[in-house]
Every structure is written in C-alpha cells, then in structure tokens.
Enzyme design. Sequence first.
Site, short mmCIF file in Angstrom:
data_model
loop_
_atom_site.label_atom_id
_atom_site.label_comp_id
_atom_site.label_asym_id
_atom_site.label_seq_id
_atom_site.Cartn_x
_atom_site.Cartn_y
_atom_site.Cartn_z
N ASP A 99 1.21 -1.28 0.54
CA ASP A 99 -0.07 0.14 -0.24
C ASP A 99 0.90 1.22 -0.28
O ASP A 99 1.78 1.28 0.59
CB ASP A 99 -0.66 -0.11 1.31
CG ASP A 99 -1.98 0.10 0.98
OD1 ASP A 99 -2.02 1.69 0.60
OD2 ASP A 99 -3.47 -0.36 1.31
N ASP A 206 -3.08 4.65 -2.38
CA ASP A 206 -4.68 5.13 -1.50
C ASP A 206 -5.22 6.50 -2.56
O ASP A 206 -4.06 7.29 -2.50
CB ASP A 206 -3.52 5.33 -0.24
CG ASP A 206 -4.50 5.87 0.58
OD1 ASP A 206 -5.87 4.42 1.04
OD2 ASP A 206 -4.69 6.27 1.51
N GLU A 264 -6.05 3.67 -6.32
CA GLU A 264 -7.46 3.85 -5.27
C GLU A 264 -7.89 5.50 -5.64
O GLU A 264 -7.04 6.23 -5.92
CB GLU A 264 -7.69 3.98 -4.71
CG GLU A 264 -9.03 3.66 -3.78
CD GLU A 264 -8.99 4.57 -1.95
OE1 GLU A 264 -9.81 3.26 -1.22
OE2 GLU A 264 -7.92 5.30 -1.26
N HIS A 337 -11.14 -3.26 2.83
CA HIS A 337 -11.26 -2.84 4.21
C HIS A 337 -11.95 -1.76 4.43
O HIS A 337 -12.28 -1.33 5.58
CB HIS A 337 -9.76 -2.86 4.54
CG HIS A 337 -8.98 -1.49 3.72
ND1 HIS A 337 -9.10 -1.92 2.64
CD2 HIS A 337 -8.98 -0.48 4.58
CE1 HIS A 337 -8.52 -0.49 2.31
NE2 HIS A 337 -8.42 0.12 3.77
N ASP A 338 -12.98 -0.74 3.46
CA ASP A 338 -12.95 -0.33 3.36
C ASP A 338 -14.94 0.01 3.60
O ASP A 338 -15.99 0.61 3.40
CB ASP A 338 -13.53 1.25 3.16
CG ASP A 338 -11.44 1.60 3.37
OD1 ASP A 338 -11.15 1.34 3.73
OD2 ASP A 338 -11.03 2.62 2.29
O1 ISL Z 1 -14.75 4.65 3.50
C1 ISL Z 1 -14.45 5.34 2.51
C2 ISL Z 1 -15.16 6.21 3.58
O2 ISL Z 1 -16.96 6.43 3.04
C3 ISL Z 1 -13.99 6.32 1.68
O3 ISL Z 1 -14.28 7.47 1.17
C4 ISL Z 1 -12.08 5.93 1.74
O4 ISL Z 1 -12.35 6.64 2.65
C5 ISL Z 1 -11.92 6.31 0.60
O5 ISL Z 1 -12.17 5.58 0.07
C6 ISL Z 1 -10.06 6.53 1.19
O6 ISL Z 1 -9.28 5.19 1.42
C7 ISL Z 1 -8.34 4.66 1.14
O7 ISL Z 1 -7.79 6.41 1.96
C8 ISL Z 1 -8.72 6.60 3.25
C9 ISL Z 1 -8.06 5.74 4.50
O8 ISL Z 1 -8.87 6.08 5.69
C10 ISL Z 1 -9.26 4.26 3.57
O9 ISL Z 1 -9.28 2.81 4.91
C11 ISL Z 1 -8.46 3.92 2.37
O10 ISL Z 1 -8.74 2.84 1.74
C12 ISL Z 1 -6.92 7.76 3.74
O11 ISL Z 1 -5.84 7.25 3.82
#
Ligand code: ISL
Length: 559
Positions: A99, A206, A264, A337-338
């Site tokens: 990541d 990310d 992402e 994971h989100d």
């Molecule tokens: O899950 C979300 C909130 O609804 C998304 O907006 C998420 O925050 C977004 O996809 C970005 O995700 C990534 O960056 C974030 C982190 O919290 C997430 O776990 C990661 O996958 C900040 O680094």
Amino acid sequence: TQDAPWWTRAVVYQVYPRSFADSDGDGVGDLRGILGRLDHLAELGVDVVWLSPIYASPQDDNGYDISDYQVVDPVFGTLEDLDDLIAALHARGMKLVMDLVVNHTSDEHPWFLESRDPASPRRDWYWWRPARDGMAAGAPGAEPTNWGSFFGGSVWELDERSGEYFLHLFSRKQPDLNWENPQVRNAVYDMMRWWLDRGVDGFRMDVINLISKDTTLPDGVVTGGLLADGSASYVCGPRIHEFLAEMHQEVFAGRPERLLTVGEMPGVTVEQARDFTDPARAEVDMVFQFEHVGLDHGPGGKFDVRPLRLLDLKASFGRWQAGLADVGWNSLYWDNHDQPRIVSRFGDDGRYRRESATMLATVLHLHRGTPYVYQGEELGMTNAHFTRFDQYRDIETLNHVAVARSVGTGSDEDLLAGIAAMGRDNARTPMQWDDSPHAGFTTGTPWLEVNANYPSVNAAAERADPGSVFHHYRALIALRHEDPVVALGDFTMLLPDHEHVYAFTRRLGDETLTVLGNFSGEVQDAALDGDLGDLVLGNYAGPVAPALRPWEARVYRGR
Ligand code: ISL
C-alpha cells in the site's frame, strides 16, 4: 494474447494485517501471522498479495496515517519479517504489492513535525494557510475554505504554534502533502524505489487521484449542513496526470520486471479511468473506481442505506466494461477494508449465504478485468452484526456518530442501523480460521470482536466442504488461469432489463462463455435462445433445472 500483461490472468488477495492472523497473542494481527497462513493463499490459488499498510504509524486510521515509510510498525513486526514474507511469497510463485499512502502522512511524521515551524524549509511540504481575510484564527467560519473532510468536520485544523491552518482531507492526524513542491514528489519517488529494490512487486496507491489540488482553494457550494463538498477542487485535480506520468517515469520505467500499479480513485469517471490506464500514457495499470459501491447510498451519504436495484448495477458495470474495452483495464472488486461484506450487502447472509456468496463471486470474477479478493470474502464472511456503539473501533464510524449526535440528526436506532449496514468495521473483524476460541485468530483478546458466527463460518469448515464458498473461489481462480477467454474475451451484456438476473457473455476466438446469476431468493426464468454449450461451473449440485434457483450461478462454455 501472449503479450498481454501477466496481471490480466492474475487474481489479487488483499490482506488487512491487523485482522488476518496474530502470532504473538497481543490481539493484533502481524507479519509472522501472515507467514504462518501462506498455505491458505496457495491453496486458494491467488497470484498476488496486496498488503494494507504495515509502516510505522500512530494507528489513528489503522496504518493509513504513516509516520515513517521505511520502518515496519512494531505492532506488525520488523523489516526482517517483511523480507521473509517477500521471500516466502516469491518462493511460492506469488507477488507482493504494498500500500502506498502518499496523499497524506501522519501528523507525527518528521516531515510534518518540521513543517509546523513556519521558518522550516519543509513548511511548504504541506498545505498551510492563514485564517480567512479579516477573521481571527480559530473564530467560527475562519477556516481557509468551507470544505468538509471525509471523516467529518472541517478539512482545516488550526495549529496554535503559527496561528495557521493545515489541510487534511481525512482525519486531523492525516495532513495532506503538498505535491506542488517537487521536493515532496522526489522524496516519495525515492521511497518507492527503495521498496522496489527490496523486492516488492508493485503498489496499491491510496486515494492517489486526490494528490493534485486546485491551488486557489475555492470555497465549495454548501448543500445541507455547514460544510461544503470541496471535491471539485481535488478529485482528479489539474496536475494529476502530470504527477502520475512523472511517477511512472521516475519509479517504474526501465525496471526489468513488469510491476503492478493500481490507483484507488474515489469519484473517478470511466472517461478519466480510460486515460489513467491507457498504456500509451504510462500512468497506472488499473484503478479502483467507486460507482458500484455507491449504488446503495442515499442522498444522506453512505450511512443512508437503500436497497440495490440490479438494473443500476448492470448499467454501471456495463458502462465500465464498454468504456475500457479497447483501451485501459478494469479492476474488479466487491469488498475491501472500507466496504461492508458483499454477501450481507448484495446477497443473503442467512439462509442463502453459500449460494449468494458464490453467485456474487461468479458474476464479478468473469467480467473483464483483474479481480481482487478481500480476506474472508473467500469464506463467505458476513457483516459483523454489532448491536452496540461500543463494539466499533473505526475512526470514520466513530466520527460519524459524534457528528450526528452533535447536530442532533437521527435516533440511536437509526444510527446503529446505518453503521451496522455500512461501517468499515464489518470488513475488519478478525479472519475466521477455525472454531477454536477467537476463531483461531489470536490467543489473546482481539482488538475488534470476532464475528459471532465463526463456529460455523470459518476456513477449516470451508476447506473440508467441497461445495463451499472457498472451493468455488478456487474454481473461479483456476478457470481464469486455464482459459484465456476469462482474461481477454470481449464482454457483452445480455438481458439488460431483467430485474433479477445478471447475464453476459465473454468471447474469444470461437469460444463463448455465458454467465448467469440470479440476484434473488426466488426462482427466476432466464430464457436465453440457443444452445449455450456445457455447464463448466455452477453453485448447485445435481441436475440442472430449467429456471434459475435462488441465487443460482451458471457458467456455460460453447464453441
Ligand atoms: O470508506 C470511505 C469512506 O466512506 C472512503 O471514502 C475512503 O475513505 C476512501 O475510499 C479512501 O480510502 C483510503 O484512504 C483513507 C483510508 O481511511 C482508507 O482505509 C483507504 O482505503 C485515508 O487514507
């Protein structure tokens, strides 16, 4: 088809290290834990592991807040453990993708600590701005813009030391790096090269489409509440293509091995994704888009849940398949994971857990693109079904509850229902290995409660049952490896107006795969003309009925 990149035939498995396997009994998963479970991944047949962040971090956002990019957080182990993991994966013919979190650092990263001093040469590495014209710093509404952050509240945090604010699109412990500054970019590229030299095989980047901001920082339009959506100023901002092309040139070009990069990209459109993944532009190999995981969000956002309409899903996936058919490449995912667990979200995690989990897997994996499996998805793991606020740990969920309470919207009951359906902790409950205490995840106390269904839903039980979700995922992965039509065939949507059946073909040369998925718990007619050929994969035993049974999936091969 011989010169198509290797990742067209590959399946990626995401490990969320905190929740995968705990080797030392502290209740948090770690690298030695992963090393002890590689047989599971090998048996599944995946080609690549994407490892969520294991870097030094205060763990405000479970490692997506990094305080040192070149150190492994002691909670996960050591750099030596990581070297061992790389070697062990390579020895089994698997790759490791790390990541890369470089839109922001932790506020405890030395770069940010230095940057807090206005006289520091690193001041410009982050986004520092004074209070709005004529207003006192700290006064209500004095923030430099009116943007709301992803995790609630303003994107600006006042630092008393200089009386200026810094920008954070996520939590206040995740200040955004200033990519306008070439020193920042070079520091990131140096760090990336260092990891590649250590043997990693690529990066999952990310929120990489948020790194370029409109430097004029205009206010956004306020639609409800006090804060605005500022995304027009930072989603695929003015210099995003330039930055990604530069990164490619500086980090990836000229490497002997073909690496994997996946960006992402919340808010990315199919037209933009085509540019990002056009090989001729050399930016990234594929992107994670968010359209299909927003289809059940209501006007109030992700916690305002509504049922999925299958026609919306078909329209969305259909556009992405068509849009990236000739140029670019899709990534395919239900879970990470989100996101909540797909079997609970678009399937039925009760009576038809096995059937709906395998149907959803079949439909996804046989699209054109590279599939991603999130840990536990291959077991048909379900949402956590927590019933109390104190069971949750995720900063997004906790902040959402705090904000809703402070503005007085929603009863506790509504709030609990929203987070039980959509909260990120649904994906983060520990991996269910067997029916021993804590599902075999840890000998200690898990950092987040294990799902109560672990005695029946676990890897040991799934492996022992030839008709399980696990063995269905194995079969899908094997099919992609064996049959080039899965990787490279053309996609055609069938029955676009059927409200319950998802149907499509994949065609390469004289071979056609026809895929059918019943997205309902009722029997459905899906009359397709002609002989579809032989059934090569399904999720029901016994003779094939004329109509599709509840959540049934079928794959036919014709020539
Ligand atoms: O899950 C979300 C909130 O609804 C998304 O907006 C998420 O925050 C977004 O996809 C970005 O995700 C990534 O960056 C974030 C982190 O919290 C997430 O776990 C990661 O996958 C900040 O680094």
